[in-house]
Design a protein around this motif. Structure first.
Motif, mmCIF file in Angstrom:
data_model
loop_
_atom_site.group_PDB
_atom_site.id
_atom_site.type_symbol
_atom_site.label_atom_id
_atom_site.label_comp_id
_atom_site.label_asym_id
_atom_site.label_seq_id
_atom_site.Cartn_x
_atom_site.Cartn_y
_atom_site.Cartn_z
ATOM 1 N N ALA A 485 49.085 42.272 53.745
ATOM 2 C CA ALA A 485 48.391 43.300 52.976
ATOM 3 C C ALA A 485 46.928 43.364 53.396
ATOM 4 O O ALA A 485 46.246 42.337 53.460
ATOM 5 N N ASP A 623 48.805 34.796 42.650
ATOM 6 C CA ASP A 623 50.190 35.227 42.852
ATOM 7 C C ASP A 623 50.735 34.423 44.034
ATOM 8 O O ASP A 623 50.572 34.798 45.196
ATOM 9 N N ALA A 626 53.107 36.028 46.635
ATOM 10 C CA ALA A 626 52.364 36.918 47.535
ATOM 11 C C ALA A 626 51.571 36.107 48.559
ATOM 12 O O ALA A 626 51.462 36.499 49.730
ATOM 13 N N ASN A 658 47.684 39.257 41.215
ATOM 14 C CA ASN A 658 48.667 40.301 41.489
ATOM 15 C C ASN A 658 49.017 40.470 42.962
ATOM 16 O O ASN A 658 50.015 41.110 43.290
ATOM 17 N N ARG A 659 48.203 39.911 43.852
ATOM 18 C CA ARG A 659 48.465 40.120 45.272
ATOM 19 C C ARG A 659 47.642 39.141 46.107
ATOM 20 O O ARG A 659 46.790 38.421 45.589
ATOM 21 N N ILE A 661 45.461 39.634 49.687
ATOM 22 C CA ILE A 661 45.035 40.693 50.592
ATOM 23 C C ILE A 661 43.944 40.183 51.526
ATOM 24 O O ILE A 661 43.034 39.453 51.100
#
Length: 672
Positions: A485, A623, A626, A658-659, A661
């Motif tokens: 991501a 997360d 992730a 949540n992620r 990146i």
């Protein structure tokens, strides 16, 4: 290999004082076979008739020591191979190790390998071997070995370290010592594999300067694990400086030893960083093999010693569990009401000289929750003191071991206060003698943390390559295609920046492409909102093409994911604290690609920032699925580009609730 290392007939080729030393070294081990000196003069050597050339020998030797100059070595090794000799030790130097001083040295080593053919050779530039199990050896110096019926094998690239290790007085039963020198033909891992085939070998110690063929080491680790034989490594190279030409934080943080550490851990090979710890670990491995855990009980007659044990074990991943109710009841019965019960335990001196009471107390200390019981005993110097009382204590420790069937160790806090005779007597009764508390506890911690080799081979590093830097936009595009991501953004120019910005949402980040470290070099502007702020940012940025992105303004943990090509060990994957403080915090752990998720999870848990990933003081954690997917994406890219990649770094990777990146990325690689 067996014929070479357990010979019945040996030849000693050459002259000089070392020739007589070889004969004496073999006789010291009780060699019963034929010793055949070879010298052009035909003179008597060490009381033995010599022969003028290998072709004059009355028997084909199982093993030959070739102690002539490097040029004559080639001819003699060829002659031995042609006559069907079992193997040879090549003593001469001036082969590959002298390549910087003599450009012909590598060719000479290649000629040596060709001359040997299928006949195994040790060296060149090595001392040979000692076999205390079969009473044989080719060794041109003194040594400290004596015959044993079982013991450890020590295989080293350094002949001098090998000599020193044979002189240990810690009671360690040494079955074999083998030096491998240049490893021109027969490699250290192959020698260790051969040792594994001898059921009398209980553990293998390896002094390693370099690994060479990684696949041979992987095969060795699997074979040792299947046979249940521990491998203990003393790997040289911890002090190597980090790579001088590093562009990334990763390469500057991980010196050459990080790859060796990751490789040994992947193979499940226990590593010792000091010679005394190496020897103590071999003692543990010889008697007990790998320990099931690091839960210790300690009993001594001094409060100072009890505190010393606890303090010395601090930071070594050792634990001293509280006493169980059963232990407390039995200890109270053995020691009376005046002793405060704890672990580590100071039993005072109320029961000193009472062998039965001491046995009961030490037996009571054993428990189902303990992996090893330490009895702390420093023996007095027998040359100026009377050690009779300590003989009582030794017998009590042996009795407690017999009664309980538990693992016991008698530990001297100072190595010189464990007499060799006592150490051997304890070994004979199944009780571990520890020579030095600090080194002993380090060895215990190492043997309690042995894992099986990871499945699958490491990704080999391939050949050197001329690498160039991809800019951040290209790096993110490349990694994004493998599932990583990245923020939405565009490569642009100063003229086109306003148009590009109009298609993005929220605050923007603008970066000058081509700079490895943008902060402090006028290479980055963050939090840009509106055309006026955009124009002002463009004016103050350093010249160059731009990357304009949606700024990720979320709370999370900044991590570093880096990969460097380690020419000796493969592709080194480093995870740790990221951002501008990556090098300052030095909170990282390394693996070799491909690394399994289970190993990565354990490695992340070892970091100081692990509580932040889990969620600290009410804050949401990262997360983790992730995060693992991001690491998998990086590894997938590396494996797909192994023939061209030199270096890769994501710093930081923002791990939010949540992620995960990538906010910045760097790739250095050759063209496809």
């Amino acid at each position: 290999m067996k014929r070479l290392l357990a010979p019945k007939d040996i030849a000693v080729i050459g002259g000089g004082a070392w020739c007589e030393s070889i004969v004496e070294a073999a006789r010291k081990l009780g060699f019963k076979g034929t010793i055949m000196p070879v010298h052009p003069s035909g003179r008597e050597i060490a009381g033995l008739r010599s022969f003028r050339a290998p072709g004059d020998l009355p028997k084909v030797p199982d093993a030959a020591f070739v102690g002539v100059n490097r040029d004559a070595t080639l001819e003699i090794v060829g002659a031995l191979s042609a006559m069907g000799a079992g193997g040879a030790v090549c003593f001469a130097s001036g082969f590959r190790e002298a390549a910087q001083e003599d450009e012909s040295a590598p060719d000479r080593e290649a000629a040596l390998i060709a001359a040997a053919g299928a006949m195994p050779i040790l060296g060149p530039n090595c001392y040979g071997f000692l076999n205390a199990l079969d009473g044989a050896g080719l060794w041109p110096d003194q040594h400290g070995l004596h015959r044993v019926t079982s013991g450890v094998a020590i295989i080293t690239q350094s002949s001098n370290i090998a000599i020193n290790l044979t002189m240990q007085s810690r009671g360690l039963p040494i079955g074999q010592v083998i030096t491998c020198g240049n490893q021109a033909q027969t490699r250290q891992a192959e020698l260790a594999s051969a040792a594994l085939d001898d059921p009398r070998i209980t553990a293998i110690g390896l002094h390693i300067e370099g690994f060479g063929d990684l696949r041979v080491w992987e095969a060795l680790a699997r074979k040792a694990h299947d046979k249940g034989i521990p491998l203990i490594a003393l790997k040289a190279g911890r002090s190597d400086q980090a790579r001088a030409a590093a562009l990334s934080h990763t390469a500057s943080m991980t010196g050459a030893d990080a790859g060796a550490e990751a490789f040994l851990r992947r193979l499940g090979i226990t590593r010792a960083h000091e010679l005394p710890v190496f020897l103590e670990a071999l003692k543990i491995a010889h008697l007990f093999g790998p320990l099931p855990g690091a839960r210790l009980g300690s009993i001594s007659c001094s409060g100072g010693e009890a505190a010393l044990v606890s303090d010395t074990g601090f930071g070594e991943k050792l634990s001293f569990p509280p006493l169980s109710e059963r232990q407390r009841v039995e200890l109270r019965a053995a020691l009376g009401p005046r002793v405060a019960l704890a672990n580590p335990l100071d039993y005072h001196t109320y029961i000193w000289r009472d062998e039965a009471a001491m046995s009961r107390a030490w037996a009571a200390m054993a428990g189902d929750n303990l992996d090893l019981v330490l009895v702390i005993l420093d023996y007095p110097r027998a040359d100026i003191c009377d050690p009779a009382d300590w003989a009582i204590a030794t017998r009590a420790a042996i009795a407690a071991s017999r009664e309980t069937g538990a693992r016991y160790a008698v530990c001297a806090t100072l190595p010189e206060l464990m007499p060799e005779r006592t150490a051997k007597a304890l070994f004979a009764e199944g009780v571990l003698p520890i020579s030095g508390l600090d080194h002993g506890l380090k060895a215990i911690a190492a043997l309690a943390d042995v894992s099986a080799p990871e499945e699958g081979p490491v990704l080999l590093p391939g050949q050197p390559r001329q690498a160039t830097l991809l800019d951040e936009a290209a790096a993110k595009e490349a990694l994004g295609s493998f599932g990583l991501a990245v923020p939405k953004g565009y490569r642009t120019t100063r003229e086109s920046a306003p148009e590009s910005a109009a298609t993005l949402e929220g605050k923007l980040a603008i970066k000058v492409l081509g700079l490895a470290h943008k902060t402090g070099a006028g290479g980055i502007a963050l939090g840009i909102s509106g055309q006026d702020a955009l124009r002002a940012a463009l004016e103050r940025l350093a010249p160059g093409p731009l990357l304009i992105e949606e700024m990720i303004d979320e709370e999370g943990v900044e991590l570093l994911i880096g990969v460097t090509r380690d020419a000796a060990h493969g592709y080194l994957l480093t995870l740790g604290a990221g951002g501008t403080r990556a090098e300052l915090l030095a909170d990282n752990v390394s693996f070799l690609v491909p690394a399994a998720r289970e190993s990565i999870a354990q490695g992340l848990e070892s970091l100081r920032l692990a509580p932040l990933l889990r969620g600290y003081r009410g804050a949401a954690g990262a997360d983790m699925p992730a995060l693992f997917e991001a690491i998998d994406a990086v590894q997938a890219y590396v494996m797909a580009h192994a023939t061209t990649l030199e270096e890769l770094e994501i710093n930081p990777l923002l791990a939010t609730p949540n992620r995960a990146i990538a906010l910045d990325a760097l790739i250095r690689k050759a063209s496809e």
